[in-house]
Design a protein around this motif. Structure first.
Motif, PDB file in Angstrom:
ATOM      1  N   UNK A  57      19.948  19.929  31.795  1.00 14.21           N
ATOM      2  CA  UNK A  57      20.022  19.958  30.662  1.00 14.21           C
ATOM      3  C   UNK A  57      18.399  19.344  30.057  1.00 14.21           C
ATOM      4  N   UNK A  58      17.925  18.204  30.766  1.00 15.93           N
ATOM      5  CA  UNK A  58      16.140  17.884  31.176  1.00 15.93           C
ATOM      6  C   UNK A  58      16.523  16.795  30.360  1.00 15.93           C
ATOM      7  N   UNK A  59      17.773  16.443  29.910  1.00 15.68           N
ATOM      8  CA  UNK A  59      17.381  14.689  29.737  1.00 15.68           C
ATOM      9  C   UNK A  59      16.894  13.765  30.646  1.00 15.68           C
ATOM     10  N   UNK A  60      16.234  12.482  29.349  1.00 17.18           N
ATOM     11  CA  UNK A  60      16.195  11.839  29.878  1.00 17.18           C
ATOM     12  C   UNK A  60      17.009  10.706  30.718  1.00 17.18           C
ATOM     13  N   UNK A  61      16.726   9.527  31.159  1.00 12.00           N
ATOM     14  CA  UNK A  61      17.722   9.131  30.998  1.00 12.00           C
ATOM     15  C   UNK A  61      18.774   8.492  30.299  1.00 12.00           C
ATOM     16  N   UNK A  62      17.758   7.761  29.113  1.00 14.38           N
ATOM     17  CA  UNK A  62      17.893   7.069  27.393  1.00 14.38           C
ATOM     18  C   UNK A  62      19.162   8.033  27.348  1.00 14.38           C
ATOM     19  N   UNK A  63      18.222   9.010  27.471  1.00  8.93           N
ATOM     20  CA  UNK A  63      19.173  10.411  26.392  1.00  8.93           C
ATOM     21  C   UNK A  63      20.193  10.570  27.138  1.00  8.93           C
ATOM     22  N   UNK A  64      20.464  10.779  28.139  1.00  3.39           N
ATOM     23  CA  UNK A  64      21.530  11.033  28.525  1.00  3.39           C
ATOM     24  C   UNK A  64      22.446   9.510  28.299  1.00  3.39           C
ATOM     25  N   UNK A  65      22.344   8.619  27.907  1.00  8.65           N
ATOM     26  CA  UNK A  65      23.208   7.798  27.792  1.00  8.65           C
ATOM     27  C   UNK A  65      23.899   7.714  26.645  1.00  8.65           C
ATOM     28  N   UNK A  66      22.945   8.058  25.358  1.00  4.71           N
ATOM     29  CA  UNK A  66      23.247   8.475  24.069  1.00  4.71           C
ATOM     30  C   UNK A  66      23.855   9.902  24.170  1.00  4.71           C
ATOM     31  N   UNK A  67      23.825  10.947  25.030  1.00  8.54           N
ATOM     32  CA  UNK A  67      24.134  11.602  25.130  1.00  8.54           C
ATOM     33  C   UNK A  67      25.630  11.703  25.606  1.00  8.54           C
ATOM     34  N   UNK A  68      25.549  11.947  27.084  1.00  8.22           N
ATOM     35  CA  UNK A  68      27.079  11.733  27.609  1.00  8.22           C
ATOM     36  C   UNK A  68      27.976  10.325  27.297  1.00  8.22           C
ATOM     37  N   UNK A  69      27.558   9.316  26.637  1.00  6.92           N
ATOM     38  CA  UNK A  69      28.205   8.248  26.327  1.00  6.92           C
ATOM     39  C   UNK A  69      28.978   8.885  25.380  1.00  6.92           C
ATOM     40  N   UNK A  70      29.000   9.345  24.208  1.00  2.35           N
ATOM     41  CA  UNK A  70      29.108   9.525  23.075  1.00  2.35           C
ATOM     42  C   UNK A  70      30.213  10.892  23.165  1.00  2.35           C
ATOM     43  N   UNK A  71      29.748  11.537  24.175  1.00  2.00           N
ATOM     44  CA  UNK A  71      30.653  12.934  24.707  1.00  2.00           C
ATOM     45  C   UNK A  71      32.285  11.393  25.047  1.00  2.00           C
ATOM     46  N   UNK A  72      31.924  10.636  25.860  1.00  2.11           N
ATOM     47  CA  UNK A  72      32.899  10.239  26.527  1.00  2.11           C
ATOM     48  C   UNK A  72      33.857   9.417  25.474  1.00  2.11           C
ATOM     49  N   UNK A  73      33.086   8.567  25.051  1.00  5.11           N
ATOM     50  CA  UNK A  73      33.468   7.824  24.049  1.00  5.11           C
ATOM     51  C   UNK A  73      34.353   8.231  22.499  1.00  5.11           C
ATOM     52  N   UNK A  74      33.591   9.402  22.145  1.00  8.35           N
ATOM     53  CA  UNK A  74      34.930   9.920  21.056  1.00  8.35           C
ATOM     54  C   UNK A  74      35.505  11.223  21.994  1.00  8.35           C
ATOM     55  N   UNK A  75      35.138  12.087  22.689  1.00  6.95           N
ATOM     56  CA  UNK A  75      36.478  12.400  23.531  1.00  6.95           C
ATOM     57  C   UNK A  75      37.317  12.026  24.231  1.00  6.95           C
ATOM     58  N   UNK A  76      37.193  11.357  25.354  1.00  7.25           N
ATOM     59  CA  UNK A  76      38.013  10.417  25.195  1.00  7.25           C
ATOM     60  C   UNK A  76      39.525   9.816  24.317  1.00  7.25           C
ATOM     61  N   UNK A  77      38.436   8.722  23.605  1.00  6.65           N
ATOM     62  CA  UNK A  77      38.771   7.534  22.788  1.00  6.65           C
ATOM     63  C   UNK A  77      40.389   8.777  21.420  1.00  6.65           C
ATOM     64  N   UNK A  78      39.549  10.219  21.424  1.00  8.31           N
ATOM     65  CA  UNK A  78      40.529  10.599  20.768  1.00  8.31           C
ATOM     66  C   UNK A  78      41.495  11.347  21.397  1.00  8.31           C
ATOM     67  N   UNK A  79      41.712  11.740  22.481  1.00  9.21           N
ATOM     68  CA  UNK A  79      42.855  12.528  23.647  1.00  9.21           C
ATOM     69  C   UNK A  79      43.563  11.374  24.213  1.00  9.21           C
ATOM     70  N   UNK A  80      42.716  10.335  24.072  1.00 11.79           N
ATOM     71  CA  UNK A  80      43.718   8.849  24.982  1.00 11.79           C
ATOM     72  C   UNK A  80      44.729   9.184  23.684  1.00 11.79           C
ATOM     73  N   UNK A  81      44.317   8.736  22.479  1.00 10.38           N
ATOM     74  CA  UNK A  81      45.396   8.322  21.522  1.00 10.38           C
ATOM     75  C   UNK A  81      46.145   9.313  21.550  1.00 10.38           C
ATOM     76  N   UNK A  82      45.745  10.104  21.233  1.00 10.61           N
ATOM     77  CA  UNK A  82      47.223  11.668  21.001  1.00 10.61           C
ATOM     78  C   UNK A  82      47.325  11.975  21.811  1.00 10.61           C
ATOM     79  N   UNK A  83      47.422  11.775  23.327  1.00 13.94           N
ATOM     80  CA  UNK A  83      48.362  12.178  24.110  1.00 13.94           C
ATOM     81  C   UNK A  83      49.721  11.054  24.296  1.00 13.94           C
ATOM     82  N   UNK A  84      49.027   9.828  23.843  1.00 11.92           N
ATOM     83  CA  UNK A  84      50.245   8.460  23.144  1.00 11.92           C
ATOM     84  C   UNK A  84      51.042   8.977  21.887  1.00 11.92           C
ATOM     85  N   UNK A  85      50.556   9.157  21.198  1.00 19.91           N
ATOM     86  CA  UNK A  85      51.427   9.792  19.794  1.00 19.91           C
ATOM     87  C   UNK A  85      51.745  10.561  20.359  1.00 19.91           C
ATOM     88  N   UNK A  86      51.701  11.465  20.900  1.00 18.63           N
ATOM     89  CA  UNK A  86      52.645  12.814  20.938  1.00 18.63           C
ATOM     90  C   UNK A  86      54.047  12.353  22.197  1.00 18.63           C
TER      91      UNK A  86
END
Length: 426
Positions: free
Chosen positions: A257-286
């Motif tokens: 995707x041609x992202x610089x290191x700092x941009x990768x931090x925000x881009x992928x960090x957001x994926x892990x944080x938002x997607x990961x928190x939602x999925x972890x809590x959803x699984x426990x609730x179910x």
């Protein structure tokens, strides 16, 4: 989480505070564990490493001692203070993370990562046992899922801070700063977490008051419990991709995707944080909604989620733009982490309370040795082997072919769902 208890008094209890402190420690666990994924880019450039060497350093170096020592430490935790063991572990892995910042070559960094694995070997399984003694069984999946939020939060912060610090200072400073920042968490565990009565919410058969049995007795119990092996290998198969992706996706976003290191931090960090928190809590609730009346659902939930996660990640690899890619990867991340609460809770329920730490460590041994040790190395090894055919896209196709492990995990979990009711304890 109101109403959690310590097994002695069912009214007001420190359960909520304990959960927050253990969550903080687990966040540092995953910051220190996963920061190397984003730092792999500048480390590779400075030390001249191959993808295979990065896979060895990020996977096997950590997994070897992390998985091997977890069982004897958990055996000790079933007999001694789990709080002391966790506090010492937090201090140890934080100190070795800081030492990574002074490594001058591949082997020094390899050994420092082994030290991180030694420290983290004593953090997770004893925490599972503590939490199970503060929360009744009908609330454990959510409590354990809340604790497991340390995985996406810590991984995201590792990506955020690792990328930011490495961009503004260097990769060595990133290791030093995050390693030293974790040391106060060890003190908080020691001062704020009381040692609860073991099995206080699980005393119907009297096993709560029994001393922990010899290791061979626990091993025999697990060996004769088919659902334990199915849950363990289902988790391990999913973790081959889970740990592989958290390590290699930062490099993928830079290469494809041609992202610089700092941009990768925000881009992928957001994926892990938002997607990961939602999925972890959803699984426990179910898990808490369906599991008490249908133990098999603790395994069916991750099975369906992994089946859906694979095509989401596959589509994300070939997304025509960053924003569609972000949405697809975040959805895949959500589905891929939904297994945590249900499966960890199920492992607590298939053995008596006085075997929980050792059973959890045995589960983690299989999951992490295969998931961390093989998954990170496998994707790097395949990327190197595919370079002649795919060039800069070799990592993309390595990940694509590796998604088959999610499908294998789903199949194993479906098999586990048919055994759990028969293996349930209490």
């Amino acid at each position: 989480m109101a109403g959690a208890g310590n097994g002695t008094a069912r009214g007001a209890s420190p359960g909520g505070r304990v959960l927050l402190v253990l969550l903080l420690a687990y966040i540092f666990n995953f910051i220190d564990r996963q920061i190397i994924g984003i730092l792999a880019v500048p480390i590779k450039a400075e030390l001249g490493l191959t993808d295979t060497q990065l896979g060895l350093m990020g996977g096997i170096a950590f997994a070897l001692f992390y998985s091997g020592l977890a069982i004897p430490i958990a055996w000790l935790a079933d007999r001694k203070s789990r709080v002391n063991i966790i506090a010492i572990s937090v201090a140890t892995w934080s100190a070795f993370t800081a030492l990574c910042g002074v490594a001058q070559n591949f082997w020094q960094l390899f050994l420092a990562r082994m030290g991180v694995g030694i420290g983290e070997a004593g953090g997770v399984a004893p925490s599972y046992g503590l939490i199970s003694d503060f929360y009744p069984r009908e609330r454990r999946a959510r409590a354990l899922a809340f604790f497991s939020l340390g995985i996406p939060i810590g991984s995201a912060l590792g990506v955020f801070f690792g990328g930011w610090i490495a961009s503004h200072l260097d990769w060595r400073s990133a290791f030093l700063i995050v390693g030293l920042a974790g040391l106060p968490a060890a003190l908080l565990v020691k001062l704020l977490v009381p040692e609860p009565v073991r099995g206080g919410f699980d005393s119907a058969d009297g096993s709560a008051s029994e001393p922990a049995p010899p290791f061979l007795e626990v091993a025999a119990r697990l060996a004769s419990t088919p659902s334990f092996w199915l849950l363990s290998f289902g988790a391990a198969s999913g973790s081959i991709l889970g740990y592989g992706l958290i390590f290699w996706l930062p490099s993928f976003f830079g290469r494809s995707f041609g992202l610089a290191l700092a941009d990768v931090g925000w881009f992928y960090g957001g994926i892990v944080l938002i997607g990961g928190v939602a999925g972890t809590w959803l699984g426990g609730w179910l898990g808490d909604r369906t599991g008490p009346g249908d133990p098999g659902s603790y395994a069916r939930i991750p099975a369906f989620c992994f089946l859906a996660a694979a095509p989401c990640f596959a589509a994300g690899l070939f997304a025509p733009n960053l924003w569609l890619g972000w949405a697809l990867f975040a959805t895949g991340q959500m589905l891929a982490l939904a297994w945590l609460g249900p499966v960890i809770a199920a492992v607590q329920h298939i053995v008596p309370p006085n075997m929980r730490a050792t059973a959890s460590a045995s589960f983690l041994f299989i999951n992490n040795l295969i998931g961390i040790g093989f998954g990170i190395f496998f994707l790097g090894f395949m990327s190197d082997r595919m370079t002649a055919a795919y060039g800069e896209d070799s990592l993309k196709y390595s990940i694509l072919f590796g998604l088959a492990f999610y499908l294998l995990s789903a199949a194993i979990y479906f098999m586990a769902s048919r055994r759990l009711a028969r293996d349930w304890h209490g």
